[in-house]
Design a protein around this motif. Structure first.
Motif, PDB file in Angstrom:
ATOM      1  N   HIS A 156       0.843  -1.141  -0.004  1.00 22.17           N
ATOM      2  CA  HIS A 156       0.031   0.009  -0.025  1.00 22.17           C
ATOM      3  C   HIS A 156       0.957   1.198   0.077  1.00 22.17           C
ATOM      4  CE1 HIS A 156      -3.768   2.300   1.516  1.00 22.17           C
ATOM      5  NE2 HIS A 156      -2.911   3.019   1.681  1.00 22.17           N
ATOM      6  N   HIS A 160       2.072   4.368  -3.056  1.00 21.51           N
ATOM      7  CA  HIS A 160       1.909   5.785  -2.872  1.00 21.51           C
ATOM      8  C   HIS A 160       3.244   6.521  -3.441  1.00 21.51           C
ATOM      9  CE1 HIS A 160      -1.414   6.245  -0.904  1.00 21.51           C
ATOM     10  NE2 HIS A 160      -1.404   5.748   0.187  1.00 21.51           N
ATOM     11  N   HIS A 166      -5.797   8.767  -2.571  1.00 24.08           N
ATOM     12  CA  HIS A 166      -6.440   7.372  -2.523  1.00 24.08           C
ATOM     13  C   HIS A 166      -7.565   7.434  -3.890  1.00 24.08           C
ATOM     14  CE1 HIS A 166      -5.060   6.688   1.719  1.00 24.08           C
ATOM     15  NE2 HIS A 166      -4.368   6.116   1.131  1.00 24.08           N
ATOM     16  N   PHE A 170      -5.068   4.978  -7.952  1.00 27.87           N
ATOM     17  CA  PHE A 170      -4.295   4.305  -6.877  1.00 27.87           C
ATOM     18  C   PHE A 170      -4.551   2.789  -6.419  1.00 27.87           C
ATOM     19  CE2 PHE A 170      -4.037   2.902  -2.258  1.00 27.87           C
ATOM     20  CZ  PHE A 170      -2.770   3.293  -1.978  1.00 27.87           C
TER      21      PHE A 170
HETATM   22 ZN   LIG Z   1      -2.842   5.215   1.711  1.00 21.66          ZN
END
Ligand SMILES: [Zn+2]
Length: 205
Positions: A156, A160, A166, A170
């Motif tokens: 996760h 980024h 988000h 993403f």
């Molecule tokens: Zn995040």
């Protein structure tokens, strides 16, 4: 603070193991325990009452071995505080080594590299951080989570590195990294996290 204020008691019924570490309890005779405690090393910590050893702990890579006697009384505040400190130090030390090592493995697998990785405590409900300049921060508690879950947190944060938000792009990119739908993965992780959450927060406070 008394023993009754503690939300958890640390005693030989506490089982703790993860892909990165394990805590083991051993009962040994009182005489042997007191004899062994005389040979202290930096890895061997001893808890004594009135000059007599009640618990001894030995930390090595990935393993924390706790030795106690049948007569050891775990229902006291001081021994609880001592045990918690031993567990916390062990978990944090292991995390500082194991989490960056695993992240670097994932970086090579995904060919996606961060600028720097740091292990340090984050706010209670934060499982990871990725700054705009590509620095990833992971909290020590991840080292106690199942592999699938700690990997998902690392991926996760790595996602980024490409998408600093988000939004849909993403989650699409994270799904590629995970090899499965990222939003479903997120729900599974949240559930697993809640189950273990409060005990871990207590230990690492
Ligand atoms: Zn995040």
């Amino acid at each position: 603070m008394t023993i009754h204020n503690l939300p958890y008691l640390i005693n030989p019924s506490l089982r703790m193991s993860s892909p990165y570490l394990q805590v083991r309890w051993h009962t040994i005779g009182q005489e042997l325990l007191r004899h062994e405690a005389l040979f202290a090393t930096p890895e061997r910590q001893v808890y004594t009452v009135g000059g007599k050893c009640e618990v001894m702990c030995e930390a090595s890579e990935k393993l924390l071995d706790l030795y106690y006697a049948f007569s050891t009384d775990f229902n006291r505040l001081r021994i609880q505080q001592w045990l918690r400190r031993q567990l916390r130090d062990f978990i944090v030390r292991t995390a500082e080594q194991a989490l960056p090592a695993r992240l670097h493995e994932l970086e090579r697998q995904k060919n996606l590299y961060c600028k720097r990785v740091t292990v340090r405590k984050l706010r209670k409900n934060v499982l990871g951080q990725c700054s705009h300049n590509g620095e990833i921060t992971l909290p020590p508690k991840l080292v106690l989570f199942p592999q699938r879950m700690s990997d998902a947190v690392m991926l996760h944060e790595m996602a980024h590195l490409r998408h600093h938000h988000h939004r849909k792009s993403f989650w699409q990119f994270l799904s590629v990294l995970l090899g499965e739908d990222a939003t479903a993965e997120k729900m599974k992780n949240d559930l697993a996290y809640i189950e273990k959450h409060s005990m871990i927060e207590f230990l690492l406070k």
